[in-house]
Motif scaffolding. Structure first.
Motif, PDB file in Angstrom:
ATOM      1  N   GLY A  89       0.838  -1.186   0.000  1.00 12.86           N
ATOM      2  CA  GLY A  89       0.000   0.000   0.000  1.00 12.86           C
ATOM      3  C   GLY A  89       0.874   1.238   0.000  1.00 12.86           C
ATOM      4  O   GLY A  89       2.096   1.162  -0.156  1.00 12.86           O
ATOM      5  N   ASP A  90       0.253   2.373   0.187  1.00 12.97           N
ATOM      6  CA  ASP A  90       0.959   3.644   0.221  1.00 12.97           C
ATOM      7  C   ASP A  90       1.945   3.656   1.394  1.00 12.97           C
ATOM      8  O   ASP A  90       1.579   3.281   2.517  1.00 12.97           O
ATOM      9  CB  ASP A  90      -0.065   4.769   0.373  1.00 12.97           C
ATOM     10  CG  ASP A  90       0.564   6.141   0.270  1.00 12.97           C
ATOM     11  OD1 ASP A  90       1.213   6.568   1.256  1.00 12.97           O
ATOM     12  OD2 ASP A  90       0.402   6.783  -0.779  1.00 12.97           O
ATOM     13  N   PHE A  91       3.180   4.093   1.153  1.00 10.60           N
ATOM     14  CA  PHE A  91       4.194   4.137   2.209  1.00 10.60           C
ATOM     15  C   PHE A  91       3.708   4.932   3.424  1.00 10.60           C
ATOM     16  O   PHE A  91       4.022   4.585   4.560  1.00 10.60           O
ATOM     17  CB  PHE A  91       5.496   4.769   1.709  1.00 10.60           C
ATOM     18  CG  PHE A  91       6.266   3.940   0.721  1.00 10.60           C
ATOM     19  CD1 PHE A  91       6.282   2.561   0.774  1.00 10.60           C
ATOM     20  CD2 PHE A  91       6.999   4.569  -0.271  1.00 10.60           C
ATOM     21  CE1 PHE A  91       7.005   1.814  -0.125  1.00 10.60           C
ATOM     22  CE2 PHE A  91       7.735   3.833  -1.187  1.00 10.60           C
ATOM     23  CZ  PHE A  91       7.737   2.449  -1.114  1.00 10.60           C
ATOM     24  N   ARG A  92       2.976   6.009   3.194  1.00 10.03           N
ATOM     25  CA  ARG A  92       2.502   6.825   4.319  1.00 10.03           C
ATOM     26  C   ARG A  92       1.641   5.996   5.267  1.00 10.03           C
ATOM     27  O   ARG A  92       1.685   6.176   6.473  1.00 10.03           O
ATOM     28  CB  ARG A  92       1.726   8.039   3.828  1.00 10.03           C
ATOM     29  CG  ARG A  92       2.642   9.127   3.287  1.00 10.03           C
ATOM     30  CD  ARG A  92       1.814  10.245   2.739  1.00 10.03           C
ATOM     31  NE  ARG A  92       1.602   9.986   1.332  1.00 10.03           N
ATOM     32  CZ  ARG A  92       1.638  10.914   0.394  1.00 10.03           C
ATOM     33  NH1 ARG A  92       1.809  12.165   0.714  1.00 10.03           N
ATOM     34  NH2 ARG A  92       1.475  10.597  -0.860  1.00 10.03           N
ATOM     35  N   GLU A  93       0.872   5.086   4.702  1.00  9.22           N
ATOM     36  CA  GLU A  93      -0.005   4.246   5.527  1.00  9.22           C
ATOM     37  C   GLU A  93       0.749   3.056   6.118  1.00  9.22           C
ATOM     38  O   GLU A  93       0.611   2.753   7.302  1.00  9.22           O
ATOM     39  CB  GLU A  93      -1.190   3.773   4.701  1.00  9.22           C
ATOM     40  CG  GLU A  93      -2.095   4.905   4.254  1.00  9.22           C
ATOM     41  CD  GLU A  93      -3.124   4.472   3.233  1.00  9.22           C
ATOM     42  OE1 GLU A  93      -3.274   3.253   2.978  1.00  9.22           O
ATOM     43  OE2 GLU A  93      -3.797   5.365   2.669  1.00  9.22           O
ATOM     44  N   THR A  94       1.543   2.380   5.293  1.00  6.96           N
ATOM     45  CA  THR A  94       2.190   1.152   5.774  1.00  6.96           C
ATOM     46  C   THR A  94       3.306   1.443   6.772  1.00  6.96           C
ATOM     47  O   THR A  94       3.445   0.730   7.771  1.00  6.96           O
ATOM     48  CB  THR A  94       2.724   0.316   4.595  1.00  6.96           C
ATOM     49  OG1 THR A  94       3.625   1.111   3.805  1.00  6.96           O
ATOM     50  CG2 THR A  94       1.584  -0.190   3.719  1.00  6.96           C
TER      51      THR A  94
END
Length: 166
Positions: A81-86
């Motif tokens: 997923g998006d790095f910001r989320e993971t």
């Protein structure tokens, strides 16, 4: 034909990555803690790091899974997923523990890469232990990181590295 060919650039990139990762592994030898592969891609550097440090040490992050069969990170160490989320999702369990992070997120779009580097560096920093090492294919900036010139980096392909200071 004059100039550098695409093949020459790929060889320079992979050689520089391998040399920088070998240096980074030596720097964290004897330390405990997870290793972060941020930008799993086709799994080349993930496979290299797990061979050098053990599969249980390496946590992989990317927006999707594109690795060949047999090179997939185990589900409990794979974050898609998006790095910001993971990266935010693992902060509670891995925060301040990582001994090594390899960020391979570069694209042909330099503006996108600079923007991504600006928010990615503090997220990586939150996961790193003091004395840990960060290696990247793009420049990152974070207070407390001491820049180091890794072996193999040069005009043909540039790698970046930092020691995380307390």
């Amino acid at each position: 034909m004059t100039g550098t060919t695409l093949l020459d650039r790929m060889i320079a990139r992979l050689t520089a990555q391998r040399d920088a990762l070998n240096w980074a592994v030596e720097q964290v030898q004897g330390r405990t803690g997870p290793v972060l592969e941020i930008g799993l891609g086709k799994g080349r550097t993930y496979d290299y790091l797990r061979a050098r440090l053990g599969v249980d040490a390496v946590y992989a992050f990317d927006d999707g899974l594109r690795v060949p069969p047999g090179c997939e990170p185990p589900p409990e160490r794979r974050f898609l997923g998006d790095f910001r989320e993971t990266l935010a999702a693992v902060r509670g369990t891995l925060g301040g523990a990582a001994r090594l992070a390899h960020a391979d997120f570069g694209s042909p779009d330099q503006i996108h890469d600079r923007e991504q580097a600006a928010w990615l560096a503090p997220m990586i920093d939150a996961l790193m232990q003091p004395g840990g090492v960060v290696v990247s294919d793009r420049p990152l900036a974070c207070a407390g990181w001491q820049p180091v010139e890794p072996p193999g980096s040069g005009p043909a392909w540039r790698c970046y590295a930092w020691i995380v200071r307390p």
